[in-house]
Enzyme design. Sequence first.
Site, PDB file in Angstrom:
ATOM      1  N   ARG A 154     -30.462 -47.440 -25.948  1.00  0.00           N
ATOM      2  CA  ARG A 154     -31.059 -48.534 -25.181  1.00  0.00           C
ATOM      3  C   ARG A 154     -31.598 -48.001 -23.850  1.00  0.00           C
ATOM      4  O   ARG A 154     -31.347 -46.857 -23.477  1.00  0.00           O
ATOM      5  CB  ARG A 154     -30.015 -49.627 -24.939  1.00  0.00           C
TER       6      ARG A 154
ATOM      7  N   LYS B 274     -25.522 -48.959 -19.911  1.00  0.00           N
ATOM      8  CA  LYS B 274     -24.109 -48.601 -19.977  1.00  0.00           C
ATOM      9  C   LYS B 274     -23.586 -48.127 -18.631  1.00  0.00           C
ATOM     10  O   LYS B 274     -24.346 -47.787 -17.727  1.00  0.00           O
ATOM     11  CB  LYS B 274     -23.879 -47.525 -21.028  1.00  0.00           C
TER      12      LYS B 274
ATOM     13  N   TYR C 189     -23.899 -52.708 -17.049  1.00  0.00           N
ATOM     14  CA  TYR C 189     -22.550 -52.994 -17.518  1.00  0.00           C
ATOM     15  C   TYR C 189     -21.602 -51.966 -16.917  1.00  0.00           C
ATOM     16  O   TYR C 189     -21.907 -50.767 -16.888  1.00  0.00           O
ATOM     17  CB  TYR C 189     -22.473 -52.900 -19.047  1.00  0.00           C
TER      18      TYR C 189
ATOM     19  N   HIS D 237     -17.552 -52.644 -16.947  1.00  0.00           N
ATOM     20  CA  HIS D 237     -16.259 -52.720 -17.650  1.00  0.00           C
ATOM     21  C   HIS D 237     -15.224 -51.843 -16.950  1.00  0.00           C
ATOM     22  O   HIS D 237     -14.668 -50.900 -17.526  1.00  0.00           O
ATOM     23  CB  HIS D 237     -16.427 -52.296 -19.116  1.00  0.00           C
TER      24      HIS D 237
ATOM     25  N   GLU E 236     -21.461 -57.952 -16.875  1.00  0.00           N
ATOM     26  CA  GLU E 236     -20.467 -58.697 -17.648  1.00  0.00           C
ATOM     27  C   GLU E 236     -19.655 -59.697 -16.832  1.00  0.00           C
ATOM     28  O   GLU E 236     -18.897 -60.484 -17.416  1.00  0.00           O
ATOM     29  CB  GLU E 236     -19.520 -57.738 -18.389  1.00  0.00           C
TER      30      GLU E 236
ATOM     31  N   ASP F 103     -14.582 -52.232 -25.306  1.00  0.00           N
ATOM     32  CA  ASP F 103     -15.119 -51.950 -23.970  1.00  0.00           C
ATOM     33  C   ASP F 103     -14.153 -52.368 -22.871  1.00  0.00           C
ATOM     34  O   ASP F 103     -14.173 -51.806 -21.771  1.00  0.00           O
ATOM     35  CB  ASP F 103     -16.453 -52.682 -23.761  1.00  0.00           C
TER      36      ASP F 103
ATOM     37  N   VAL G 284     -16.222 -48.782 -32.081  1.00  0.00           N
ATOM     38  CA  VAL G 284     -17.355 -48.209 -31.352  1.00  0.00           C
ATOM     39  C   VAL G 284     -17.567 -48.986 -30.059  1.00  0.00           C
ATOM     40  O   VAL G 284     -17.708 -50.214 -30.069  1.00  0.00           O
ATOM     41  CB  VAL G 284     -18.628 -48.231 -32.213  1.00  0.00           C
TER      42      VAL G 284
ATOM     43  N   ASN H 298     -20.033 -48.964 -27.915  1.00  0.00           N
ATOM     44  CA  ASN H 298     -21.379 -49.468 -27.596  1.00  0.00           C
ATOM     45  C   ASN H 298     -22.086 -49.860 -28.892  1.00  0.00           C
ATOM     46  O   ASN H 298     -23.147 -49.350 -29.228  1.00  0.00           O
ATOM     47  CB  ASN H 298     -22.190 -48.440 -26.803  1.00  0.00           C
TER      48      ASN H 298
END
Length: 373
Positions: free
Chosen positions: A15, A75, A94, A96, A118, A270, A298, A300
């Site tokens: 991405r 990410k 993001y 996390h 998020e 995540d 996974v 992502n």
Amino acid sequence: MLVGSPKEIKKAERRVGLTPASVRELVAHGHDVIIEKDAGIGIGAADDAYWAAGAKIADSAAEIWAEAELIVKVKEPQAVERAQLSEDQVLFTYLHLAPDPDQTTDLVKSGATCVAYETVTDRRGGLPLLAPMSQVAGRMSIQAAAHCLEAPNGGAGLLLGGVPGVKAANVVVIGGGVVGEHAIQMAAGLGGEVAVLDKSIKVLDRLARRFGTAVQTVYSTASAIEEWVLDADVVIGAVLVKGDRAPKLVSADLVRQMRPGSVLVDVAIDQGGCFETSRPTTHEEPTYVVDDVVHYCVANMPGAVPRTSTYALNNATLPFTLALADKGVKQALLEDPYFLGGLNVCKGSITEEHVARALGYDYVPPESALENC
């Protein structure tokens, strides 16, 4: 403002933070945009498309980290990226942070202002910048589960939807939010026997009204989780606590009692994962087996469908990116209490209460921290 978007470097992440259309909007608002060379290859956007939209193409990520005032990613920044952050920069991506003390330490030390997708909320308490990826991950979780159920992949050798005369797989979804609802939609559409567990009667009522008899709604307790997980062929972990670690709802002992060849898909990975036996995996090595149960964890998941994911994400993030660029971080956040919830780190302080509690930091209210910006 100079807005930059580097190429994502997390393993198997395709991405990109900005699409050419988003670049065009930023340029129309009077901003300069710099995109790393080949950053958009994974979504089918060549450098020429970004150039035509008005962006400058950087030969390296270092150029972006050195020059950009606002950095837009997908990410969380990796260690090599965090080392390049400076105190006069704003990072929008993001994060996390709750299950990631190393990242948190580095961001605090950087002095940068870090806004997390998020934890931005809306008037109804929803998470508008997490929702698009939750939709993708919820749908993908069932595709992954169906694949993992196949015998060559370690599964029990079941077709998720069965065939006439042969029972379909039992699919249990823990959590009826955005991820859970989209997982249910896919599982029921494939013909699975679906049940959802949630602590909110309001959520269960909404799902019952939408799906009718295609899904069983169950009030979530420790006893209910144990009962339904032990009879499941697939369990989807779809729980979320905003900004905090995911609760461990399925113990290692319970996993040990599951049927051989069962599948766990932990979409909450995540945020640390909701199964005690979960650990993050990658698209290159997505699964592992514990006590004959296949785990897909996974971290992502939407990165496997970067075109869908990036455009869906930009549809949601663009208004907020424009606000940061047009008004500056202080004004943009203080004018919008829902956007303010996205501020996680500011000038060396933790400004998200759940993150501070999870990692043992002093909590500084975001309004107070922004006074120094």
